[in-house]
Scaffold this active site. Structure first.
Site, PDB file in Angstrom:
ATOM      1  N   CYS A  45       0.827  -1.215   0.000  1.00  3.48           N
ATOM      2  CA  CYS A  45       0.000   0.000   0.000  1.00  3.48           C
ATOM      3  C   CYS A  45       0.861   1.265   0.000  1.00  3.48           C
ATOM      4  CB  CYS A  45      -0.906  -0.051   1.237  1.00  3.48           C
ATOM      5  SG  CYS A  45      -1.703   1.493   1.668  1.00  3.48           S
ATOM      6  N   CYS A  48       0.082   3.738   2.832  1.00  4.35           N
ATOM      7  CA  CYS A  48       0.570   3.171   4.103  1.00  4.35           C
ATOM      8  C   CYS A  48       2.052   3.509   4.289  1.00  4.35           C
ATOM      9  CB  CYS A  48       0.392   1.650   4.125  1.00  4.35           C
ATOM     10  SG  CYS A  48      -1.320   1.107   3.994  1.00  4.35           S
TER      11      CYS A  48
END
Length: 121
Positions: A45, A48
Protein backbone atom coordinates in the site's frame (compact mmCIF):
# COMPACT_ATOMS: atom_id res chain seq x y z
CA UNK A 1 9.93 2.99 29.40
CA UNK A 2 7.96 -0.23 29.05
CA UNK A 3 4.17 -0.16 29.11
CA UNK A 4 3.03 -3.72 28.86
CA UNK A 5 4.75 -7.03 28.72
CA UNK A 6 3.05 -10.02 27.19
CA UNK A 7 4.55 -13.43 26.43
CA UNK A 8 4.84 -12.62 22.73
CA UNK A 9 5.67 -8.91 22.78
CA UNK A 10 6.99 -6.08 24.89
CA UNK A 11 5.53 -2.65 24.19
CA UNK A 12 7.98 0.20 24.59
CA UNK A 13 6.59 3.69 24.98
CA UNK A 14 7.90 6.11 22.34
CA UNK A 15 8.10 3.53 19.58
CA UNK A 16 5.78 1.57 17.33
CA UNK A 17 5.30 -2.11 18.15
CA UNK A 18 4.43 -4.61 15.41
CA UNK A 19 1.62 -6.93 16.51
CA UNK A 20 -0.03 -10.00 15.02
CA UNK A 21 -3.23 -11.97 15.51
CA UNK A 22 -1.75 -13.65 18.62
CA UNK A 23 -0.20 -10.66 20.39
CA UNK A 24 -2.76 -7.93 19.64
CA UNK A 25 -5.58 -8.58 22.15
CA UNK A 26 -3.29 -9.48 25.09
CA UNK A 27 -1.44 -6.16 24.59
CA UNK A 28 -4.69 -4.19 24.28
CA UNK A 29 -6.03 -5.75 27.49
CA UNK A 30 -2.73 -5.16 29.33
CA UNK A 31 -2.69 -1.48 28.32
CA UNK A 32 -6.38 -0.83 28.93
CA UNK A 33 -5.76 2.34 30.96
CA UNK A 34 -3.86 3.92 28.04
CA UNK A 35 -5.04 5.07 24.64
CA UNK A 36 -3.86 2.66 21.93
CA UNK A 37 -3.50 3.63 18.26
CA UNK A 38 -3.44 0.73 15.81
CA UNK A 39 -2.11 1.28 12.28
CA UNK A 40 -3.58 -1.37 9.99
CA UNK A 41 -1.54 -1.54 6.79
CA UNK A 42 -0.22 -3.78 4.00
CA UNK A 43 3.26 -4.04 2.50
CA UNK A 44 2.04 -3.08 -0.99
CA UNK A 45 0.00 0.00 0.00
CA UNK A 46 1.52 3.31 -1.16
CA UNK A 47 -0.39 5.57 1.26
CA UNK A 48 0.57 3.17 4.10
CA UNK A 49 4.25 3.70 3.26
CA UNK A 50 3.72 7.49 3.30
CA UNK A 51 2.07 7.33 6.74
CA UNK A 52 4.61 4.95 8.36
CA UNK A 53 7.29 7.57 9.23
CA UNK A 54 4.62 10.05 10.36
CA UNK A 55 3.09 7.36 12.60
CA UNK A 56 6.57 6.75 14.05
CA UNK A 57 6.91 10.49 14.78
CA UNK A 58 3.58 10.47 16.62
CA UNK A 59 4.84 7.66 18.86
CA UNK A 60 7.69 9.96 19.96
CA UNK A 61 5.38 12.95 20.45
CA UNK A 62 2.63 11.19 22.46
CA UNK A 63 4.52 9.12 25.02
CA UNK A 64 1.30 8.51 27.00
CA UNK A 65 -0.19 6.60 24.04
CA UNK A 66 0.63 3.05 22.86
CA UNK A 67 1.31 2.78 19.10
CA UNK A 68 0.81 -0.57 17.37
CA UNK A 69 1.05 -1.73 13.73
CA UNK A 70 -0.76 -4.68 12.19
CA UNK A 71 0.20 -5.99 8.75
CA UNK A 72 -3.13 -7.08 7.27
CA UNK A 73 -1.50 -9.97 5.40
CA UNK A 74 -2.84 -13.50 5.00
CA UNK A 75 -1.68 -14.57 8.50
CA UNK A 76 -3.46 -11.66 10.20
CA UNK A 77 -6.55 -11.67 7.97
CA UNK A 78 -8.83 -13.13 10.70
CA UNK A 79 -7.93 -10.28 13.08
CA UNK A 80 -8.28 -7.65 10.35
CA UNK A 81 -11.72 -9.05 9.55
CA UNK A 82 -12.67 -9.12 13.25
CA UNK A 83 -11.66 -5.44 13.51
CA UNK A 84 -13.77 -4.58 10.45
CA UNK A 85 -10.99 -3.43 8.15
CA UNK A 86 -12.20 -2.46 4.69
CA UNK A 87 -9.35 -0.27 3.42
CA UNK A 88 -5.73 0.46 4.27
CA UNK A 89 -4.41 2.39 5.95
CA UNK A 90 -6.97 2.37 8.73
CA UNK A 91 -6.16 3.68 12.19
CA UNK A 92 -8.23 2.50 15.14
CA UNK A 93 -7.93 4.11 18.56
CA UNK A 94 -8.78 1.94 21.55
CA UNK A 95 -9.54 2.88 25.14
CA UNK A 96 -10.44 0.21 27.69
CA UNK A 97 -10.11 -2.46 24.94
CA UNK A 98 -12.86 -0.80 22.83
CA UNK A 99 -12.59 1.16 19.57
CA UNK A 100 -13.40 4.80 20.33
CA UNK A 101 -12.18 6.50 17.12
CA UNK A 102 -11.31 5.45 13.59
CA UNK A 103 -9.52 7.20 10.72
CA UNK A 104 -9.54 5.58 7.28
CA UNK A 105 -6.99 6.65 4.69
CA UNK A 106 -3.72 8.57 4.84
CA UNK A 107 -5.30 11.50 6.70
CA UNK A 108 -2.53 12.60 9.05
CA UNK A 109 -4.33 15.70 10.39
CA UNK A 110 -7.48 13.68 11.11
CA UNK A 111 -5.38 11.09 12.94
CA UNK A 112 -3.75 13.76 15.11
CA UNK A 113 -7.17 15.26 15.93
CA UNK A 114 -8.53 11.81 16.84
CA UNK A 115 -5.53 11.10 19.13
CA UNK A 116 -5.91 14.52 20.80
CA UNK A 117 -9.65 13.92 21.35
CA UNK A 118 -9.07 10.53 22.99
CA UNK A 119 -6.20 11.81 25.15
CA UNK A 120 -8.33 14.67 26.47
CA UNK A 121 -11.39 12.53 27.21
Amino acid sequence: MVCCSVETAVVNIGQVTEVNKNSFWPIVRAASDKAIVLDMYTQWCGPCKVMAPKFQELSHKYTDVVFLKLDCNQDNKPLAKELGIRAVPTFKIFKDAKVVKEVTGAKFDDLVLAIEAVRSS
